[in-house]
Motif scaffolding. Sequence first.
Motif: not given
Length: 348
Positions: A181-208
């Motif tokens: 649900e969290g990943v879907n929320y980011f995509m619905s707001k246009g914050i993340l693209d629906d791409s494994p690479k973009e999700i991986a970069k977001f996880i790699f650079c986030t500590r929360t």
Amino acid sequence: MSDLLYHWERWVTFLMPPLLHSGFFTGLQMGQGLWRVARNQQLQQEGYSEQGYLTREQSRRMAASNISNTSHRKQVQGGIDIYHLLKARKSKEQEGFINLEMLPPELSFTILSYLNATDLCLASCVWQDLANDELLWQGLCKSTWGHCSIYNKNPPLGFSFRKLYMQLDEGSLTFNANPDEGVNYFMSKGILDDSPKEIAKFIFCTRTLNWKKLRIYLDERRDVLDDLVTLHNFRNQFLPNALREFFRHIHAPEERGEYLETLITKFSHRFCACNPDLMRELGLSPDAVYVLCYSLILLSIDLTSPHVKNKMSKREFIRNTRRAAQNISEDFVGHLYDNIYLIGHVAA
């Protein structure tokens, strides 16, 4: 009478030098001087003296005399002018907070940049234009969430980094409750693209993000896990240190199983890809690195667990490891043992 004189002489002889040396009488004189200053100032305000009423002219003369002798009292008595001390304290209380709008803009923004989101919202109640500046909120967003797909896009109409911060915070809380649900929320707001690479970069650079929920998500999304592993650079790193960095981003499961084997396999191939010259020099392959990683994990548990009484010795570790991977040098395996013994667990 002679006995009294005798005891008086002994008192003076034995007690006066220590008291003079300790500064007892000096402190006593300073205390008396401070009391006189405070008392005189009180009498000036009330219009009295110890002898009785003072005329207005006498009070004015006394005040002028006290002001002219202020510096002299400080030098002679070495004390503190209570009147000026209280006056300075009162003036500081009247000053209050510094008005940031009166400072140069670059200085005001530098001061506000040290605030977190909560304090910056509170500051906006006083300095609305300064605390709502887009550069401040952009810095807060990128310092907490280092990568978002929306950073590299043209901002839509009405875009605000302050609003983006609230959405990122809301999405992180949603992810920590339910990763999908969290990943879907980011995509619905246009914050993340629906791409494994973009999700991986977001996880790699986030500590929360909660590491337990993240582990569950990566176990289900192996495509994201593959891209997340490739983001690590283990070039010129010692094997145990590289393994620690890997498990700092991708937490190891609590029990051995298929997921742990997958993580170690992906790490071994990535480590060899980052250090091709070292692998040729040591004669190591991804399979040999895989064996070493498992050996390091077992050694970490053996040396750090309070339930293991008979700790594995360095000689035993070298013998067991070389039995599983014969091409590894004894010195290299010994360095691996020393690293775990001195630094600690690789998957803590």
